[in-house]
Design an enzyme around this catalytic site. Structure first.
Site, PDB file in Angstrom:
ATOM      1  N   GLU A   1      48.747 -14.580 -10.184  1.00 27.76           N
ATOM      2  CA  GLU A   1      49.183 -14.411  -8.799  1.00 27.76           C
ATOM      3  C   GLU A   1      50.680 -14.658  -8.655  1.00 27.76           C
ATOM      4  O   GLU A   1      51.330 -15.205  -9.548  1.00 27.76           O
ATOM      5  CB  GLU A   1      48.432 -15.398  -7.890  1.00 27.76           C
ATOM      6  CG  GLU A   1      46.948 -15.137  -7.735  1.00 27.76           C
ATOM      7  CD  GLU A   1      46.329 -16.042  -6.679  1.00 27.76           C
ATOM      8  OE1 GLU A   1      47.049 -16.868  -6.080  1.00 27.76           O
ATOM      9  OE2 GLU A   1      45.111 -15.928  -6.438  1.00 27.76           O
TER      10      GLU A   1
ATOM     11  N   ILE B   1      44.521 -22.266 -12.489  1.00 28.84           N
ATOM     12  CA  ILE B   1      45.720 -23.049 -12.777  1.00 28.84           C
ATOM     13  C   ILE B   1      46.482 -23.194 -11.472  1.00 28.84           C
ATOM     14  O   ILE B   1      46.909 -22.201 -10.881  1.00 28.84           O
ATOM     15  CB  ILE B   1      46.597 -22.361 -13.843  1.00 28.84           C
ATOM     16  CG1 ILE B   1      45.839 -22.248 -15.173  1.00 28.84           C
ATOM     17  CG2 ILE B   1      47.900 -23.124 -14.040  1.00 28.84           C
ATOM     18  CD1 ILE B   1      45.280 -20.893 -15.453  1.00 28.84           C
ATOM     19  N   GLY B   2      46.620 -24.420 -10.995  1.00 26.23           N
ATOM     20  CA  GLY B   2      47.281 -24.688  -9.729  1.00 26.23           C
ATOM     21  C   GLY B   2      46.276 -24.747  -8.597  1.00 26.23           C
ATOM     22  O   GLY B   2      45.872 -23.710  -8.071  1.00 26.23           O
TER      23      GLY B   2
ATOM     24  N   ASP C   1      47.581 -19.568 -10.533  1.00 31.92           N
ATOM     25  CA  ASP C   1      48.277 -19.767  -9.255  1.00 31.92           C
ATOM     26  C   ASP C   1      49.082 -21.052  -9.350  1.00 31.92           C
ATOM     27  O   ASP C   1      49.146 -21.835  -8.410  1.00 31.92           O
ATOM     28  CB  ASP C   1      47.251 -19.838  -8.113  1.00 31.92           C
ATOM     29  CG  ASP C   1      47.900 -19.875  -6.735  1.00 31.92           C
ATOM     30  OD1 ASP C   1      49.065 -19.441  -6.630  1.00 31.92           O
ATOM     31  OD2 ASP C   1      47.257 -20.349  -5.785  1.00 31.92           O
TER      32      ASP C   1
ATOM     33  N   ASP D   1      51.026 -30.840 -16.990  1.00 35.23           N
ATOM     34  CA  ASP D   1      52.112 -29.894 -16.745  1.00 35.23           C
ATOM     35  C   ASP D   1      51.797 -28.545 -17.396  1.00 35.23           C
ATOM     36  O   ASP D   1      51.586 -28.474 -18.614  1.00 35.23           O
ATOM     37  CB  ASP D   1      53.406 -30.481 -17.304  1.00 35.23           C
ATOM     38  CG  ASP D   1      54.612 -29.585 -17.113  1.00 35.23           C
ATOM     39  OD1 ASP D   1      54.482 -28.521 -16.462  1.00 35.23           O
ATOM     40  OD2 ASP D   1      55.692 -29.941 -17.625  1.00 35.23           O
ATOM     41  N   GLN D   2      51.780 -27.501 -16.599  1.00 35.66           N
ATOM     42  CA  GLN D   2      51.551 -26.153 -17.117  1.00 35.66           C
ATOM     43  C   GLN D   2      52.600 -25.758 -18.147  1.00 35.66           C
ATOM     44  O   GLN D   2      52.341 -24.919 -19.016  1.00 35.66           O
ATOM     45  CB  GLN D   2      51.542 -25.148 -15.961  1.00 35.66           C
ATOM     46  CG  GLN D   2      51.239 -23.715 -16.362  1.00 35.66           C
ATOM     47  CD  GLN D   2      51.308 -22.748 -15.189  1.00 35.66           C
ATOM     48  OE1 GLN D   2      51.617 -23.141 -14.070  1.00 35.66           O
ATOM     49  NE2 GLN D   2      51.024 -21.476 -15.424  1.00 35.66           N
TER      50      GLN D   2
ATOM     51  N   HIS E   1      54.242 -20.576 -10.893  1.00 42.64           N
ATOM     52  CA  HIS E   1      54.824 -19.247 -10.627  1.00 42.64           C
ATOM     53  C   HIS E   1      56.122 -19.025 -11.401  1.00 42.64           C
ATOM     54  O   HIS E   1      56.834 -18.053 -11.149  1.00 42.64           O
ATOM     55  CB  HIS E   1      55.089 -19.015  -9.136  1.00 42.64           C
ATOM     56  CG  HIS E   1      53.938 -19.389  -8.256  1.00 42.64           C
ATOM     57  ND1 HIS E   1      52.633 -19.087  -8.565  1.00 42.64           N
ATOM     58  CD2 HIS E   1      53.890 -20.052  -7.063  1.00 42.64           C
ATOM     59  CE1 HIS E   1      51.831 -19.540  -7.604  1.00 42.64           C
ATOM     60  NE2 HIS E   1      52.564 -20.128  -6.695  1.00 42.64           N
TER      61      HIS E   1
ATOM     62  N   THR F   1      39.034 -25.012  10.403  1.00 45.84           N
ATOM     63  CA  THR F   1      40.475 -25.275  10.447  1.00 45.84           C
ATOM     64  C   THR F   1      40.843 -26.617   9.830  1.00 45.84           C
ATOM     65  O   THR F   1      41.976 -26.809   9.389  1.00 45.84           O
ATOM     66  CB  THR F   1      40.980 -25.226  11.903  1.00 45.84           C
ATOM     67  OG1 THR F   1      40.210 -26.154  12.692  1.00 45.84           O
ATOM     68  CG2 THR F   1      40.841 -23.822  12.477  1.00 45.84           C
TER      69      THR F   1
END
Length: 269
Positions: free
Chosen positions: A142, A46-47, A113, A90-91, A116, A14
């Site tokens: 995703e 990615i992300g 990911d 930056d994507q 989006h 956790t």
């Protein structure tokens, strides 16, 4: 190395970095990483944000496999270790994507990911799928539900969304069967996308070098369909008319004519 994704989730501490995935993603990733089981592979995500998914990819791959992450947040550099490398940028920056593409090399699995945002997803796909994904590799996008969200520029059947873009690629995959039948007439999509799979909020592409599919015919014909007798009140006329390709085409396109023709086929007593 865990044997499966569910085992990883059940045993994930956790206090470890946060992971957030839709439930239906779990079985999918199970099957994808099973394809590369016991192979040293390279994964691009990615992300990466909190880094939890990086832990998942590490757990599902061999100790010699390499993982590369791409994120806009400089803080994600903290996730780097002997198996993980992070590019910060930056994507939505085409120059940044080009630099990563040139430096990062080839991958067996690419997972988007990132932001989006549909136009980011499309630009990233067109860069990394063609230039960085190996043949036999899998490209995953995703969180495609944003294609339906107005806040992301999406909407149901909204032009420009990643879902709508992906739908057009279904036609590209099948272009060999349309008017474009020669290699010089089809696009790179047709030549390099082997398959497209749609899951809830996810689109998956499989890469391979494709050529025009060939029919494989085996065995002998047991029914002479060209001379199959047609009975009924219009049998004689139908037998003559079906030899005309134009009329056969009309029958295929008309439910009424098809029903009319099918009723005339002689049934065995």
């Amino acid at each position: 190395m865990f044997q499966n994704v569910k085992e990883f989730i059940a045993n994930y501490p956790t206090e470890s970095p946060k992971i957030r995935k839709y439930e239906n993603y779990i079985d999918f990733y199970e099957s994808i990483f099973l394809k590369f089981k016991n192979q040293d592979i390279r994964v691009l995500e990615i992300g990466v944000q909190h880094g939890g998914s990086l832990e998942l990819w590490k757990a599902l791959t061999t100790p010699s496999s390499q993982i590369v992450g791409l994120d806009i947040l400089p803080q994600t550099k903290q996730h780097e270790d002997e198996r993980v490398r992070i590019f910060v940028g930056d994507q939505g920056d085409e120059r940044f994507l080009t630099n990563v593409s040139n430096e990062a090399g080839e991958f067996d699995i690419i997972i988007d990911d990132g932001s989006h945002i549909p136009f980011h997803q499309k630009a990233t796909f067109e860069k990394f799928f063609f230039e960085n994904l190996r043949d036999g590799g899998i490209y995953v996008v995703e969180d495609c539900h944003t294609s339906y969200w107005r806040d992301y520029g999406g909407g149901l059947r909204k032009s420009g969304s990643f879902i709508e873009f992906s739908k057009t690629l279904v036609d590209e995959v099948n272009a060999w069967h349309g008017q474009r039948k020669k290699a010089e007439e089809v696009s790179n999509y047709t030549k390099q996308i082997r398959a497209i799979r749609f899951e809830s909020s996810m689109v998956i592409f499989e890469k391979a070098q494709m050529t025009a599919p060939k029919n494989i015919e085996l065995g002998v014909e047991t029914i002479d369909v060209k001379t199959l007798p047609v009975a009924g009140s219009m049998g004689g006329i139908m037998n003559r008319l079906r030899k005309v390709e134009f009329l056969r085409s009309l029958v295929r396109r008309s439910p009424f004519l098809w029903r009319l023709m099918s009723k005339q086929i002689r049934r065995p007593d």
